[in-house]
Write an enzyme that holds these catalytic residues in place. Sequence first.
Site, PDB file in Angstrom:
ATOM      1  N   HIS A 136      14.103   4.248  12.662  1.00 19.51           N
ATOM      2  CA  HIS A 136      13.800   4.413  11.234  1.00 19.51           C
ATOM      3  C   HIS A 136      14.719   5.475  10.655  1.00 19.51           C
ATOM      4  O   HIS A 136      15.126   6.396  11.360  1.00 19.51           O
ATOM      5  CB  HIS A 136      12.330   4.837  11.091  1.00 19.51           C
ATOM      6  CG  HIS A 136      11.749   4.582   9.738  1.00 19.51           C
ATOM      7  ND1 HIS A 136      11.817   5.505   8.729  1.00 19.51           N
ATOM      8  CD2 HIS A 136      11.094   3.503   9.236  1.00 19.51           C
ATOM      9  CE1 HIS A 136      11.211   4.997   7.657  1.00 19.51           C
ATOM     10  NE2 HIS A 136      10.770   3.788   7.936  1.00 19.51           N
TER      11      HIS A 136
ATOM     12  N   GLU B 234      -1.699   5.233   3.129  1.00 23.33           N
ATOM     13  CA  GLU B 234      -1.766   3.832   2.699  1.00 23.33           C
ATOM     14  C   GLU B 234      -3.184   3.329   2.424  1.00 23.33           C
ATOM     15  O   GLU B 234      -3.406   2.551   1.502  1.00 23.33           O
ATOM     16  CB  GLU B 234      -1.084   2.929   3.732  1.00 23.33           C
ATOM     17  CG  GLU B 234       0.441   3.048   3.754  1.00 23.33           C
ATOM     18  CD  GLU B 234       0.961   4.153   4.652  1.00 23.33           C
ATOM     19  OE1 GLU B 234       0.141   4.920   5.226  1.00 23.33           O
ATOM     20  OE2 GLU B 234       2.188   4.272   4.789  1.00 23.33           O
TER      21      GLU B 234
ATOM     22  N   ARG C 258       3.368   8.004   9.552  1.00 23.56           N
ATOM     23  CA  ARG C 258       3.189   9.421   9.215  1.00 23.56           C
ATOM     24  C   ARG C 258       2.150  10.107  10.114  1.00 23.56           C
ATOM     25  O   ARG C 258       2.328  11.260  10.499  1.00 23.56           O
ATOM     26  CB  ARG C 258       2.747   9.496   7.752  1.00 23.56           C
ATOM     27  CG  ARG C 258       2.909  10.799   7.061  1.00 23.56           C
ATOM     28  CD  ARG C 258       2.604  10.637   5.580  1.00 23.56           C
ATOM     29  NE  ARG C 258       3.741  10.186   4.808  1.00 23.56           N
ATOM     30  CZ  ARG C 258       4.544  10.985   4.096  1.00 23.56           C
ATOM     31  NH1 ARG C 258       4.324  12.280   4.060  1.00 23.56           N
ATOM     32  NH2 ARG C 258       5.560  10.502   3.424  1.00 23.56           N
TER      33      ARG C 258
ATOM     34  N   GLU D 117      -0.964  -9.010  -1.073  1.00 24.98           N
ATOM     35  CA  GLU D 117      -1.457  -8.430   0.184  1.00 24.98           C
ATOM     36  C   GLU D 117      -2.624  -7.479  -0.125  1.00 24.98           C
ATOM     37  O   GLU D 117      -2.674  -6.329   0.337  1.00 24.98           O
ATOM     38  CB  GLU D 117      -0.362  -7.705   0.967  1.00 24.98           C
ATOM     39  CG  GLU D 117      -0.688  -7.522   2.441  1.00 24.98           C
ATOM     40  CD  GLU D 117       0.342  -6.698   3.197  1.00 24.98           C
ATOM     41  OE1 GLU D 117       0.559  -5.520   2.867  1.00 24.98           O
ATOM     42  OE2 GLU D 117       0.935  -7.239   4.153  1.00 24.98           O
TER      43      GLU D 117
ATOM     44  N   HIS E 139       7.258   4.739  13.020  1.00 23.97           N
ATOM     45  CA  HIS E 139       7.541   5.525  11.809  1.00 23.97           C
ATOM     46  C   HIS E 139       6.294   6.128  11.180  1.00 23.97           C
ATOM     47  O   HIS E 139       6.403   6.975  10.301  1.00 23.97           O
ATOM     48  CB  HIS E 139       8.242   4.662  10.752  1.00 23.97           C
ATOM     49  CG  HIS E 139       7.353   3.639  10.105  1.00 23.97           C
ATOM     50  ND1 HIS E 139       6.638   3.897   8.958  1.00 23.97           N
ATOM     51  CD2 HIS E 139       7.041   2.385  10.450  1.00 23.97           C
ATOM     52  CE1 HIS E 139       5.956   2.810   8.618  1.00 23.97           C
ATOM     53  NE2 HIS E 139       6.169   1.883   9.509  1.00 23.97           N
TER      54      HIS E 139
ATOM     55  N   ASP F 240       0.785  -1.233   0.000  1.00 22.58           N
ATOM     56  CA  ASP F 240       0.000   0.000   0.000  1.00 22.58           C
ATOM     57  C   ASP F 240       0.819   1.287   0.000  1.00 22.58           C
ATOM     58  O   ASP F 240       0.348   2.335   0.430  1.00 22.58           O
ATOM     59  CB  ASP F 240      -0.904  -0.014   1.234  1.00 22.58           C
ATOM     60  CG  ASP F 240      -0.127  -0.316   2.504  1.00 22.58           C
ATOM     61  OD1 ASP F 240       1.095  -0.079   2.511  1.00 22.58           O
ATOM     62  OD2 ASP F 240      -0.732  -0.800   3.482  1.00 22.58           O
TER      63      ASP F 240
END
Length: 382
Positions: free
Chosen positions: A243, A133, A212, A119, A210, A97
Amino acid sequence: MRPRIMTVYGTRPEAIKVAPLVKALRASDQFESVTVVTGQHREMLDQVNEIFDIVPDHDLDVFAHGQTLNALMAKVFERLDPVLVEEQPDAVLVQGDTSTVAAASLAAFYRQIPVVHLEAGLRSGDISSPFPEEANRKVTSQVTALHLAPTETSRDNLVREAVDPATVVVTGNTVIDALLHTVGQKLPFTDERLQQAEDAGRPVLLVTTHRRENWGGAMEGVGRALRTLAERYPDHLVVLPAHRNPIVREAVLPHLQGLENVLVTEPLAYGEFTRLLALATIVLTDSGGVQEEAPSLGKPVLVMRENTERPEAVEAGTVKLIGADEQRIVTEVSRLVDDPEHYATMSNAVNPYGDGRAIERCLAALAHHFGIGERLPDFVGR
Ligand code: UDP
């Protein structure tokens, strides 16, 4: 003529989940395989390709520090199009995604090349979380010819959106194939502080962050919560493979300075990370992939998000959604440390995401799609 499958991927999590399939496609005498990396993540992607021994046929090299999502998307469209024309694939396979996935699947669709989505069908139900995503995967579903759904829940999501059920195959998640493959190898830690942690036998709180949506204030709160926990439980070791994104590092790391029992590392190679996961006592994360891997190793997972597109392990009781609130993180981790009964309830090993045979099912589904083989029975998670 063997069907020519072009796999396009760009980030670490995509690489981990797609690499075993790329290897299988290359080894198969039914297909031809072409690999294209966009380089959306640069170093973390290269790290995975090295482990799985993959040298991509094309590298679009789209990464640039601080670029916007639109700049990234524009580059993928512009640079992938000539490769599609040159290679003339019979299908373009994408995983997951990310923005790479949304751009590559649309680019293939505009060239009238069938899209295979690995997926497929994960949904949080909230278009703005995870961002971007949820939108990326919905866009990709619209132009996909063959949906490789990891679980029955993801298949049902697609069917509810009026996707033709004949085009959906439930395969299990390839991340479990990758996990079982690497965790069994007990690859050595290259960071000697991790080896020392293992030798010392200290309980490990493994943290990854990580997302967003958590950038900014929420992530500062994660940093403060980790500090409180490290001070409250000096016998524990907090391990944070940080990250690469500087936004993440600048928010979290300043809160963790000067603490003996906090270990911040560079992103770990996949083999090392899975070894650390197997060693961990508690996992605190906002990652998607880690939510799938940790339950199959019997690790309690606290997810720093408000929702998840992976409800299966939440239903099984191994994963708990706690949001990214500082106080709540401290309370929930403390409860797992202080209450052995609660810990025991959450540390059941469950495998709702796969049985390690997803790659076989994906290959069979592709063969069936091209009329050169039979499908395997769908994966049943429960
Ligand atoms: N991972 C890794 N090294 C690390 C941290 C994570 O190899 O230092 C792996 C982890 O095992 C999982 C994947 O990276 O398979 C998750 O990536 P990430 O959390 O970046 O992305 P998401 O899954 O949230 O899309």
